[in-house]
Design a protein around this motif. Structure first.
Motif, PDB file in Angstrom:
ATOM      1  N   LEU A  89     -75.494-141.269  35.397  1.00 44.51           N
ATOM      2  CA  LEU A  89     -74.503-141.706  34.411  1.00 44.51           C
ATOM      3  C   LEU A  89     -74.697-143.156  33.981  1.00 44.51           C
ATOM      4  CD1 LEU A  89     -71.281-139.958  35.784  1.00 44.51           C
ATOM      5  CD2 LEU A  89     -72.706-139.288  33.841  1.00 44.51           C
ATOM      6  N   ALA A  90     -75.129-144.031  34.885  1.00 46.06           N
ATOM      7  CA  ALA A  90     -75.351-145.431  34.525  1.00 46.06           C
ATOM      8  C   ALA A  90     -76.445-145.534  33.468  1.00 46.06           C
ATOM      9  CB  ALA A  90     -75.718-146.250  35.758  1.00 46.06           C
ATOM     10  N   MET A 109     -72.126-148.342  39.296  1.00 48.76           N
ATOM     11  CA  MET A 109     -71.874-146.958  38.913  1.00 48.76           C
ATOM     12  C   MET A 109     -73.005-146.069  39.423  1.00 48.76           C
ATOM     13  SD  MET A 109     -71.656-145.707  34.981  1.00 48.76           S
ATOM     14  CE  MET A 109     -70.167-144.901  34.538  1.00 48.76           C
ATOM     15  N   ILE A 119     -74.986-152.670  36.476  1.00 51.28           N
ATOM     16  CA  ILE A 119     -74.253-151.445  36.117  1.00 51.28           C
ATOM     17  C   ILE A 119     -74.690-150.288  37.015  1.00 51.28           C
ATOM     18  CG2 ILE A 119     -73.943-149.694  34.309  1.00 51.28           C
ATOM     19  CD1 ILE A 119     -73.866-152.052  32.315  1.00 51.28           C
ATOM     20  N   ARG A 132     -78.501-154.254  33.528  1.00 51.52           N
ATOM     21  CA  ARG A 132     -78.703-152.828  33.814  1.00 51.52           C
ATOM     22  C   ARG A 132     -78.626-152.572  35.313  1.00 51.52           C
ATOM     23  NH1 ARG A 132     -83.872-150.691  34.418  1.00 51.52           N
ATOM     24  NH2 ARG A 132     -84.651-152.092  32.809  1.00 51.52           N
ATOM     25  N   SER A 164     -77.745-137.004  25.930  1.00 48.73           N
ATOM     26  CA  SER A 164     -78.258-138.379  25.807  1.00 48.73           C
ATOM     27  C   SER A 164     -78.823-138.632  24.417  1.00 48.73           C
ATOM     28  CB  SER A 164     -79.347-138.639  26.853  1.00 48.73           C
ATOM     29  OG  SER A 164     -78.819-138.647  28.150  1.00 48.73           O
ATOM     30  N   LEU A 200     -74.972-144.446  30.205  1.00 50.87           N
ATOM     31  CA  LEU A 200     -74.086-145.493  29.675  1.00 50.87           C
ATOM     32  C   LEU A 200     -74.881-146.638  29.042  1.00 50.87           C
ATOM     33  CD1 LEU A 200     -71.239-146.811  29.416  1.00 50.87           C
ATOM     34  CD2 LEU A 200     -71.700-147.866  31.634  1.00 50.87           C
ATOM     35  N   VAL A 201     -75.885-147.155  29.744  1.00 54.37           N
ATOM     36  CA  VAL A 201     -76.617-148.303  29.196  1.00 54.37           C
ATOM     37  C   VAL A 201     -77.424-147.900  27.966  1.00 54.37           C
ATOM     38  CG1 VAL A 201     -76.708-149.553  31.387  1.00 54.37           C
ATOM     39  CG2 VAL A 201     -78.634-148.138  30.732  1.00 54.37           C
ATOM     40  N   ALA A 250     -74.785-147.433  25.030  1.00 52.18           N
ATOM     41  CA  ALA A 250     -74.265-148.753  24.644  1.00 52.18           C
ATOM     42  C   ALA A 250     -75.355-149.579  23.980  1.00 52.18           C
ATOM     43  CB  ALA A 250     -73.711-149.482  25.871  1.00 52.18           C
ATOM     44  N   THR A 257     -81.666-151.304  28.092  1.00 46.94           N
ATOM     45  CA  THR A 257     -81.862-149.863  27.953  1.00 46.94           C
ATOM     46  C   THR A 257     -83.123-149.452  28.713  1.00 46.94           C
ATOM     47  OG1 THR A 257     -83.081-150.161  25.894  1.00 46.94           O
ATOM     48  CG2 THR A 257     -80.709-149.752  25.713  1.00 46.94           C
TER      49      THR A 257
END
Length: 129
Positions: A35-36, A27, A23, A20, A101, A39-40, A43, A74
């Motif tokens: 945004l990171a 990002m 990333i 995490r 989200s 994304l995590v 995903a 996460t």
């Protein structure tokens, strides 16, 4: 909880947290939008859905990957603090980010469960998949 399972969660959490962070460094937030984190979390929702469908809750691999790696990967707290910071700058955007989200996370988890479900299983409706 056995010592072995605790160590599996510890090792997995270390890996997931490092992923995490990587990333997040790769990002950075664009325009104040985390945004990171989005994304995590999306995903991670997809992957935890696959794990939940594939591995029994008692499996050590699920403890390592699900609770450990994906639990560390996460982040609910970063989601909340990022949303609060975004709210201070742009409340409508913060609302959209929060709703997006949640919707994307739920959709990813549902997709993960569908992807992970073994083929030919019977659903509650009785239909074969």
């Amino acid at each position: 909880m056995t010592l072995r399972r605790l160590l599996l969660v510890f090792a997995g959490g270390s890996i997931g947290t490092a992923m995490r962070l990587a990333i997040g460094l790769w990002m950075p937030d664009e325009g104040g939008i985390p945004l990171a984190t989005l994304l995590v979390n999306v995903a991670g929702s997809l992957l935890i859905g696959v794990l939940a469908a594939r591995l029994p809750s008692t499996a050590e691999m699920r403890v390592f990957l699900g609770t450990g790696v994906l639990g560390g990967f996460t982040t609910y707290s970063a989601f909340m603090t990022g949303t609060i910071a975004l709210w201070a700058a742009a409340p409508p955007l913060a609302f959209a980010y929060t709703a997006g989200s949640l919707v994307l996370g739920l959709a990813a988890a549902a997709a993960g469960l569908a992807i992970g479900r073994p083929r030919g299983t019977v659903h509650a409706s009785g239909a074969d998949s």
